[in-house]
Write an enzyme that holds these catalytic residues in place. Structure first.
Site, short mmCIF file in Angstrom:
data_model
loop_
_atom_site.label_atom_id
_atom_site.label_comp_id
_atom_site.label_asym_id
_atom_site.label_seq_id
_atom_site.Cartn_x
_atom_site.Cartn_y
_atom_site.Cartn_z
N GLY A 210 0.82 -1.22 0.00
CA GLY A 210 0.00 0.00 0.00
C GLY A 210 0.85 1.25 0.00
CG ASN A 211 -0.38 4.68 -1.43
OD1 ASN A 211 -1.07 5.52 -0.85
ND2 ASN A 211 -0.82 4.01 -2.49
NE ARG A 212 5.24 6.66 4.67
CZ ARG A 212 5.56 5.95 5.74
NH1 ARG A 212 4.72 5.84 6.73
NH2 ARG A 212 6.73 5.36 5.80
CB SER A 213 -2.80 8.10 -0.14
OG SER A 213 -3.97 8.85 -0.31
#
Ligand code: CTP
Length: 404
Positions: A210-213
């Site tokens: 995933g990513n930090r958004s």
């Protein structure tokens, strides 16, 4: 902004949720509304007029006041002044009176006399809410009046039982009032598709890439679009409820987001692609949990579909497409390059190290005609408002809108 110069009449009726009406009142005042409060006699068993007077700096109207100072208040003056009448909490009893057109106290009189839209936040025991009589009263009100309901939700009720009948939270009621006041705005009748959050690409049943958004910007854009009258479809990975008046399409992976966008886009006037979409996903998700081993583990990744690139090949000239560029270096050059490559009308560039998860954002807007608008650090809600001012100008072809 939307409450600035607006008159809100807040009617408080006699339920235990009346104490939350004070928080609601405070939020409305902070948002810039001029708030007049009317308390029924039963409401005064739960909360004091002074509580509201302290928040609004205006007298809270009660039956007593109504009788003693008729000439000063005038029993229809609030009805005339109101841009919206909010009844929170709205008891079964008051809903029944409103449906019958009774005018036996200051609140029901104001409700009968006003032509402003009415927002009801019902609060009562489940049996009262689900009673066919209460439901028939709500239907009747809807038939004759511009009435919107916010809630009731499910949860713990005054009796200690759990069920439907809990008053919506103050934030949600304020949100619903924004939707009501924004209905005739510059984006009225326009459909806006917004993507929010970071996609999650499964590695196995319990792990993902995933990513930090956080999705905050997408949600702020959804609210800003809605506040300007747009119909909003929010394609989100964030797992948060849809802001009032918007439609949520929950997704998780880039592929799911791709399909949801492709389905909604043909009918849309605007696409705001705020999500952080994975460019790669694991070739295959393991059917069972991946166990640790002695040696290293290599993941093989494959490209996902580029949603905006595909939109570029399908878009009509009358559709407005906005991309977001997360750049850790050469912000302007890279953003401009993306704008051209993806045939965008507008690109919102920022440095994700500053923005992700933070309450403020520092963005630069670049339009297809080369106009650059560098914004100072602003709360995400305000940033979204600025983006929407540009979008509204592009949609309505009013070049002066964004230059205000
Ligand atoms: N985007 C998309 N589909 C993808 C990846 C990104 O639609 N598979 C969209 C994003 O939502 C954003 C814009 O493309 O609006 C820019 O995303 P970004 O990842 O910054 O750019 P890329 O085109 O992927 O370029 P690069 O990876 O070279 O930075």
């Amino acid at each position: 902004m939307i409450f600035e110069g607006k008159s809100v009449v807040l009617g408080v009726t006699g339920g235990i949720a009346a104490y939350k009406a004070a928080a609601l009142c405070s939020q409305l005042v902070k948002a810039g509304a001029a708030v007049d409060v009317i308390l029924t006699e039963a409401a005064r068993q739960f909360v004091a007029p002074l509580t509201f007077q302290a928040v609004t700096h205006r007298p809270a109207v009660t039956e007593m006041f109504f009788l003693l100072a008729e000439t000063e208040i005038g029993h229809v003056s609030l009805a005339k002044r109101a841009d919206v009448l909010i009844v929170a909490p709205a008891t079964a009893n008051t809903i029944a009176k409103l449906a019958a057109g009774l005018a036996d106290n200051m609140l029901t009189t104001t409700a009968l006399a006003t032509r402003a839209p009415i927002l009801l936040a019902p609060a009562m025991e489940s049996q009262m809410w689900t009673s066919p009589l209460t439901q028939a009263n709500v239907d009747r009100l809807r038939q004759y009046r511009d009435v919107t309901l916010v809630g009731p939700g499910e949860g713990r009720l005054a009796s200690g039982a759990t069920g439907v009948g809990r008053m919506a939270e103050p934030e949600e009621i304020v949100d619903a009032a924004r939707w009501l006041l924004g209905r005739g705005g510059p984006m009225a009748g326009r459909r806006v598709v917004i993507t929010a959050g970071g996609t999650r690409e499964p590695l196995d049943p319990i792990r993902f890439l995933g990513n930090r958004s956080s999705g905050q910007m997408g949600y702020a854009l959804a609210r800003a679009s809605r506040d300007r009258g747009a119909q909003v479809i929010l394609v989100s990975t964030a797992g948060q409820p849809a802001p009032f008046g918007t439609t949520l399409v929950p997704v998780e992976t880039a592929a799911e987001m791709h399909d949801a966008v492709m389905q909604a886009f043909p009918d849309a006037d605007v696409l705001l692609m705020a999500a952080a979409v994975a460019d790669y996903r694991p070739v295959a998700a393991a059917p069972h949990k991946i166990r640790k081993r002695e040696d290293d583990l290599a993941l093989k990744l494959t490209r996902t579909a580029d949603i905006l690139a595909e939109v570029a090949t399908r878009r009509r000239a009358d559709q407005v497409v906005v991309g977001f560029a997360a750049e850790t270096e050469h912000l302007l050059e890279n953003a401009l390059d993306k704008l051209r490559r993806k045939r965008l009308d507008l690109i919102v560039a920022n440095d994700p190290r500053q923005a992700m998860g933070a309450a403020t954002s520092e963005i630069t807007l670049i339009a297809a005609d080369g106009v650059v608008d560098e914004l100072p650090p602003l709360p995400k809600g305000e940033v979204a408002g600025r983006v929407l001012d540009w979008v509204a100008a592009l949609v309505t072809k009013d070049e002066h809108l964004h230059l205000r």
